[in-house]
Write a protein that holds these residues in place. Structure first.
Motif, PDB file in Angstrom:
ATOM      1  N   PHE A  91       0.832  -1.196   0.000  1.00  0.00           N
ATOM      2  CA  PHE A  91       0.000   0.000   0.000  1.00  0.00           C
ATOM      3  C   PHE A  91       0.871   1.253   0.000  1.00  0.00           C
ATOM      4  CE2 PHE A  91      -2.440   3.185   2.614  1.00  0.00           C
ATOM      5  CZ  PHE A  91      -3.311   3.561   1.605  1.00  0.00           C
ATOM      6  N   ASN A  92       1.907   1.250   0.826  1.00  0.00           N
ATOM      7  CA  ASN A  92       2.834   2.380   0.872  1.00  0.00           C
ATOM      8  C   ASN A  92       3.529   2.560  -0.472  1.00  0.00           C
ATOM      9  OD1 ASN A  92       5.158   4.091   1.425  1.00  0.00           O
ATOM     10  ND2 ASN A  92       4.863   3.645   3.595  1.00  0.00           N
ATOM     11  N   LYS A  93       4.025   1.476  -1.039  1.00  0.00           N
ATOM     12  CA  LYS A  93       4.707   1.552  -2.335  1.00  0.00           C
ATOM     13  C   LYS A  93       3.795   2.158  -3.397  1.00  0.00           C
ATOM     14  CE  LYS A  93       7.758  -2.511  -1.718  1.00  0.00           C
ATOM     15  NZ  LYS A  93       7.415  -2.891  -0.324  1.00  0.00           N
ATOM     16  N   ALA A  94       2.532   1.712  -3.402  1.00  0.00           N
ATOM     17  CA  ALA A  94       1.605   2.191  -4.424  1.00  0.00           C
ATOM     18  C   ALA A  94       1.221   3.643  -4.182  1.00  0.00           C
ATOM     19  CB  ALA A  94       0.355   1.306  -4.437  1.00  0.00           C
ATOM     20  N   LEU A  95       0.885   3.992  -2.938  1.00  0.00           N
ATOM     21  CA  LEU A  95       0.404   5.340  -2.663  1.00  0.00           C
ATOM     22  C   LEU A  95       1.479   6.384  -2.966  1.00  0.00           C
ATOM     23  CD1 LEU A  95      -2.035   6.920  -1.664  1.00  0.00           C
ATOM     24  CD2 LEU A  95      -1.131   6.712   0.672  1.00  0.00           C
ATOM     25  N   ARG A  96       2.719   6.088  -2.603  1.00  0.00           N
ATOM     26  CA  ARG A  96       3.781   7.067  -2.849  1.00  0.00           C
ATOM     27  C   ARG A  96       4.131   7.156  -4.324  1.00  0.00           C
ATOM     28  NH1 ARG A  96       7.949   2.861  -0.241  1.00  0.00           N
ATOM     29  NH2 ARG A  96       9.154   2.243  -2.075  1.00  0.00           N
ATOM     30  N   SER A  97       3.667   6.198  -5.130  1.00  0.00           N
ATOM     31  CA  SER A  97       3.984   6.167  -6.559  1.00  0.00           C
ATOM     32  C   SER A  97       2.873   6.747  -7.412  1.00  0.00           C
ATOM     33  CB  SER A  97       4.254   4.718  -7.004  1.00  0.00           C
ATOM     34  OG  SER A  97       5.337   4.160  -6.285  1.00  0.00           O
ATOM     35  N   ILE A  98       1.829   7.276  -6.767  1.00  0.00           N
ATOM     36  CA  ILE A  98       0.686   7.852  -7.481  1.00  0.00           C
ATOM     37  C   ILE A  98       0.645   9.348  -7.234  1.00  0.00           C
ATOM     38  CG2 ILE A  98      -1.826   7.939  -7.608  1.00  0.00           C
ATOM     39  CD1 ILE A  98      -1.857   4.982  -6.812  1.00  0.00           C
ATOM     40  N   ASP A  99       0.519  10.111  -8.300  1.00  0.00           N
ATOM     41  CA  ASP A  99       0.364  11.558  -8.220  1.00  0.00           C
ATOM     42  C   ASP A  99      -1.012  11.893  -8.773  1.00  0.00           C
ATOM     43  OD1 ASP A  99       0.535  14.265  -8.138  1.00  0.00           O
ATOM     44  OD2 ASP A  99       2.168  14.465  -9.582  1.00  0.00           O
ATOM     45  N   ALA A 100      -1.957  12.166  -7.876  1.00  0.00           N
ATOM     46  CA  ALA A 100      -3.339  12.453  -8.271  1.00  0.00           C
ATOM     47  C   ALA A 100      -3.970  13.319  -7.195  1.00  0.00           C
ATOM     48  CB  ALA A 100      -4.128  11.149  -8.446  1.00  0.00           C
ATOM     49  N   PRO A 101      -5.032  14.048  -7.531  1.00  0.00           N
ATOM     50  CA  PRO A 101      -5.689  14.864  -6.504  1.00  0.00           C
ATOM     51  C   PRO A 101      -6.308  14.039  -5.393  1.00  0.00           C
ATOM     52  CG  PRO A 101      -6.974  14.841  -8.532  1.00  0.00           C
ATOM     53  CD  PRO A 101      -5.657  14.215  -8.848  1.00  0.00           C
ATOM     54  N   LEU A 102      -6.619  12.761  -5.679  1.00  0.00           N
ATOM     55  CA  LEU A 102      -7.223  11.889  -4.670  1.00  0.00           C
ATOM     56  C   LEU A 102      -7.080  10.443  -5.108  1.00  0.00           C
ATOM     57  CD1 LEU A 102      -8.868  11.830  -1.995  1.00  0.00           C
ATOM     58  CD2 LEU A 102     -10.929  11.772  -3.410  1.00  0.00           C
ATOM     59  N   VAL A 103      -6.823   9.588  -4.136  1.00  0.00           N
ATOM     60  CA  VAL A 103      -6.810   8.146  -4.356  1.00  0.00           C
ATOM     61  C   VAL A 103      -7.984   7.544  -3.586  1.00  0.00           C
ATOM     62  CG1 VAL A 103      -5.560   5.987  -3.935  1.00  0.00           C
ATOM     63  CG2 VAL A 103      -4.317   8.028  -4.710  1.00  0.00           C
ATOM     64  N   LEU A 104      -8.766   6.708  -4.266  1.00  0.00           N
ATOM     65  CA  LEU A 104      -9.879   6.005  -3.636  1.00  0.00           C
ATOM     66  C   LEU A 104      -9.467   4.549  -3.474  1.00  0.00           C
ATOM     67  CD1 LEU A 104     -12.803   7.523  -5.756  1.00  0.00           C
ATOM     68  CD2 LEU A 104     -12.082   8.196  -3.458  1.00  0.00           C
ATOM     69  N   GLY A 105      -9.275   4.116  -2.232  1.00  0.00           N
ATOM     70  CA  GLY A 105      -8.729   2.796  -1.966  1.00  0.00           C
ATOM     71  C   GLY A 105      -9.760   1.805  -1.471  1.00  0.00           C
ATOM     72  N   VAL A 106      -9.669   0.592  -1.965  1.00  0.00           N
ATOM     73  CA  VAL A 106     -10.543  -0.494  -1.533  1.00  0.00           C
ATOM     74  C   VAL A 106      -9.707  -1.760  -1.417  1.00  0.00           C
ATOM     75  CG1 VAL A 106     -11.209  -1.123  -3.891  1.00  0.00           C
ATOM     76  CG2 VAL A 106     -12.737  -1.671  -2.013  1.00  0.00           C
ATOM     77  N   GLY A 107     -10.068  -2.621  -0.461  1.00  0.00           N
ATOM     78  CA  GLY A 107      -9.306  -3.847  -0.259  1.00  0.00           C
ATOM     79  C   GLY A 107      -8.161  -3.672   0.706  1.00  0.00           C
ATOM     80  N   PHE A 108      -8.242  -2.644   1.567  1.00  0.00           N
ATOM     81  CA  PHE A 108      -7.175  -2.387   2.529  1.00  0.00           C
ATOM     82  C   PHE A 108      -7.652  -2.440   3.980  1.00  0.00           C
ATOM     83  CE2 PHE A 108      -5.876  -0.213  -1.384  1.00  0.00           C
ATOM     84  CZ  PHE A 108      -4.635  -0.812  -1.585  1.00  0.00           C
TER      85      PHE A 108
END
Length: 235
Positions: A91-108
């Motif tokens: 989750f950390n690897k993915a979140l820090r690798s995304i540049d967007a105004p918002l991330v909507l996460g499911v399955g965490f």
């Protein structure tokens, strides 16, 4: 847009991005996030429910220790972005690798408690990456400098500090003004809405939990640009 340059975000978008993990996913969860985001990213084993639903992720990010070959083989190689280090979660690897105004996460959320704690810790660690996590009964996000939400009177609004933080509130049964909250000390769980809820935080570190029906309200609040944002932590 997929960025192949090292030390740069792997995925960039001017719109919300859906991020799928390999944890518990309710019957409608994938649809709820995918209809709100054109780009869909998987954190390692989160690719499995996407592939099985017929949606090939635009990118898969993680150490790939949970991605089985029967799912991996269905994903184009140029959409696979392994990050082999073991000092952070997928989750950390993915979140820090995304540049967007918002991330909507499911399955965490749901499942193993240690996994959930690591996820919640990442929300605070990656304070510059706005992210809303969809749970079975609530949505969870790292409190921005300010936010206003219309929560049904009597419904729960819970605050939990992962760092020492103060703030102010309107519309809560038990106001947080003049309180200093911190892990191992004062917390703010099981508060209740009286009217429209307004929250401000003087520093990053507070998690907010509101009912699941507030997903669109929270999303719009972040996309409005009125919440403010926290800078990235120094590493």
């Amino acid at each position: 847009m997929i960025n192949l340059r090292k030390k740069q975000p792997i995925v960039r978008s001017n719109a919300p991005i859906a991020l799928v993990g390999g944890g518990q996913i309710g019957p409608d969860d994938l649809n709820l996030v995918m209809i709100r985001a054109e780009t869909v990213v998987a954190a390692d084993g989160g690719a499995a429910p996407l592939v099985e639903s017929g949606r090939i992720p635009d990118a898969v990010i993680g150490d790939f220790d949970s991605l089985q070959s029967r799912h991996k083989d269905q994903i184009p190689p140029d959409r696979l972005f392994p990050i082999r280090e073991q000092d952070s979660t997928d989750f950390n690897k993915a979140l820090r690798s995304i540049d967007a105004p918002l991330v909507l996460g499911v399955g965490f959320l749901g499942g193993r408690l240690d996994h959930q704690l690591a996820v919640l810790n990442t929300l605070v660690e990656r304070q510059d990456r706005p992210c809303v996590l969809l749970g079975e009964r609530e949505v969870v996000f790292h409190a921005p400098p300010r936010i206003a939400l219309s929560i049904t009177p009597g419904d729960a609004v819970s605050l939990f500090p992962f760092r020492r933080v103060s703030g102010s509130s309107r519309g809560l049964e038990w106001p947080i003004d003049d309180l200093v909250m911190e892990p191992g000390g004062q917390i703010g769980t099981s508060n209740r809405a009286l009217a429209e809820v307004e929250l401000t935080a003087d520093a990053p570190g507070m998690l907010v939990m509101v009912p699941r029906y507030a997903l669109d309200q929270v999303t719009q609040a972040f996309l409005s640009g009125q919440t403010g944002h926290w800078p990235a932590r120094e590493e």
